[in-house]
Design an enzyme around this catalytic site. Structure first.
Site, mmCIF file in Angstrom:
data_model
loop_
_atom_site.group_PDB
_atom_site.id
_atom_site.type_symbol
_atom_site.label_atom_id
_atom_site.label_comp_id
_atom_site.label_asym_id
_atom_site.label_seq_id
_atom_site.Cartn_x
_atom_site.Cartn_y
_atom_site.Cartn_z
ATOM 1 C CG ASP A 112 -16.817 7.735 21.346
ATOM 2 O OD1 ASP A 112 -16.649 7.418 20.149
ATOM 3 O OD2 ASP A 112 -17.894 7.563 21.956
ATOM 4 C CE LYS B 212 -23.024 5.687 15.101
ATOM 5 N NZ LYS B 212 -22.650 6.157 16.400
ATOM 6 C CD1 TRP C 4 -23.040 9.469 20.949
ATOM 7 C CD2 TRP C 4 -23.349 7.507 21.979
ATOM 8 N NE1 TRP C 4 -23.965 8.752 20.235
ATOM 9 C CE2 TRP C 4 -24.165 7.544 20.844
ATOM 10 C CE3 TRP C 4 -23.370 6.382 22.794
ATOM 11 C CZ2 TRP C 4 -25.013 6.484 20.495
ATOM 12 C CZ3 TRP C 4 -24.202 5.325 22.455
ATOM 13 C CH2 TRP C 4 -25.011 5.379 21.320
#
Ligand SMILES: *Cc1c(COP(=O)(O)O)cnc(C)c1O
Length: 368
Positions: A178, A202, A109
């Protein structure tokens, strides 16, 4: 189906969209046809209605309470997932400045976030874990981050590799984090960050909404020349109703936040439960190293995504079948990494992790 049954639910170890708390799903079910006192479904009401405004205000207030967000920070609920944030962050905070954005790349990511920033301005990679196959993390204090950087970007938990920073960094430049896959899994000192972002699917709700927590001085950056949707201050000024927000996703996220406050008792308690769950799986990885090869180095193991391999594809298939027989699903690792990934977010019950642990114990007894 009795009220106490689990509705035929499996233990779902999906990395996202992922398991949600049963009491939240039950409330969504109960209220779906008609919100109490409103006379319509939450799916049917205007984002400008009094009823939705109350849901939004309550969700904002509860998130502030739960995460102890200090004064001087604003919250926006956006669409486009965390991936749009990979672009919005450099568009707002880097484009048009003579500064450099620094990136700490600890997995897939972070790498994707960097690729988008490069399109907007000057970037510098402070650290990249590629050589170690993203199994380790740096000590952030020692990376030589510049106080003058536009911002420093990091990923608190790399969902695919299963590596997680333990605490909050203390840097002079604004830290942009993040937190997609560990948002609301533990307390965070928000004051250490310039911007925190997390897609909900998530750990915090359904797909469709992304929470952004931004320090107010950073809202002044970003040019009015940007497309209106992409400018943070439009969303903050419009209380997340600059355009029609994902009303249903915000409503469900609001219920998850309430569940964390009222049923769990806050983020300290949630973090302790998450530690205990992860500890069960990691202790088996440590006990049977010839069967389960953990991906992350011991000091940086994720409490959310437990990643490991088996010695062969055949044993992996056998393990997945044994897990499935015990109602444990969605354990196959991300296609880019392979192996096994057990995502054990907030809503994964301890019983689910205990069940997976017993599958691992039996499997090790057979194959060690
Ligand atoms: C899932 C994930 C993303 C991507 O989120 P989307 O909502 O699919 O854009 C980004 N970062 C992390 C850490 C993630 O886990």
């Amino acid at each position: 189906m009795t009220p106490n049954s689990n509705y035929g639910r499996v233990y779902n170890f999906s990395a996202g969209p992922a398991v949600l708390p049963v009491p939240v799903l039950e409330q969504v079910r109960d209220e779906l046809l008609c919100l109490p006192g409103v006379g319509s479904s939450v799916l049917e009401i205007s984002h400008r209605s009094k009823a939705f405004d109350q849901i939004l205000d309550q969700t904002l207030a509860d998130l502030r309470t739960l995460l102890q967000i200090p004064e001087g920070y604003s919250i926006a609920f956006l669409q486009g997932g965390s991936r749009l944030q990979f672009s919005m962050i450099p568009m707002n905070l880097l484009r048009g400045t003579d500064k450099t954005a620094e990136y700490i790349v600890t997995g897939t990511w972070g790498k994707s976030a960097l690729a988008e920033a490069k399109k907007e301005g000057a970037t510098k990679v402070l650290w990249d874990g590629k050589e170690g196959n993203y199994s380790s993390l740096p000590n952030i204090d020692e990376l030589g981050s510049s106080a003058d950087a536009a911002y420093v970007h990091l990923t608190s938990n790399e969902t695919i590799q299963g590596v997680q920073f333990a605490g909050d960094p203390a840097l002079a430049a604004p830290v942009v984090c993040d937190c997609s896959s560990d948002f609301l899994s533990r307390p965070v000192d928000v004051s250490k960050y310039g911007l925190i972002y997390a897609c909900a699917q998530k750990n915090a709700g359904p797909a469709g909404v992304t929470a952004v927590i931004i320090r107010d001085d950073l809202l002044a950056r970003g040019s009015d020349d940007l497309p209106g949707y992409l400018l943070y201050r439009n969303h903050v000024d419009g209380k997340s109703c600059y355009n029609t927000p994902p009303t249903f996703a915000i409503y469900v996220m609001g219920l998850v936040i309430k569940w964390l406050i009222n049923d769990i008792g806050g983020l300290d308690k949630m973090a302790a439960a998450n530690q205990a769950k992860a500890g069960l799986l990691y202790s088996l990885i440590d006990q049977y190293p010839t069967v389960f090869q953990g991906h992350a180095e011991k000091g940086v193991r994720s409490m959310m995504n437990v990643t490991f391999r088996l010695p062969s594809d055949e044993l992996q298939a056998e393990f997945l079948a044994a897990a499935k027989a015990a109602n444990c699903t969605d354990l196959k690792g991300h296609r880019s990494v392979g192996g096994i990934r057990a995502s054990i977010y907030n809503a994964m019950p301890t019983a689910g992790v205990e069940t997976l642990a017993s599958v691992m114990r039996d499997f090790a007894a057979k194959h060690a």
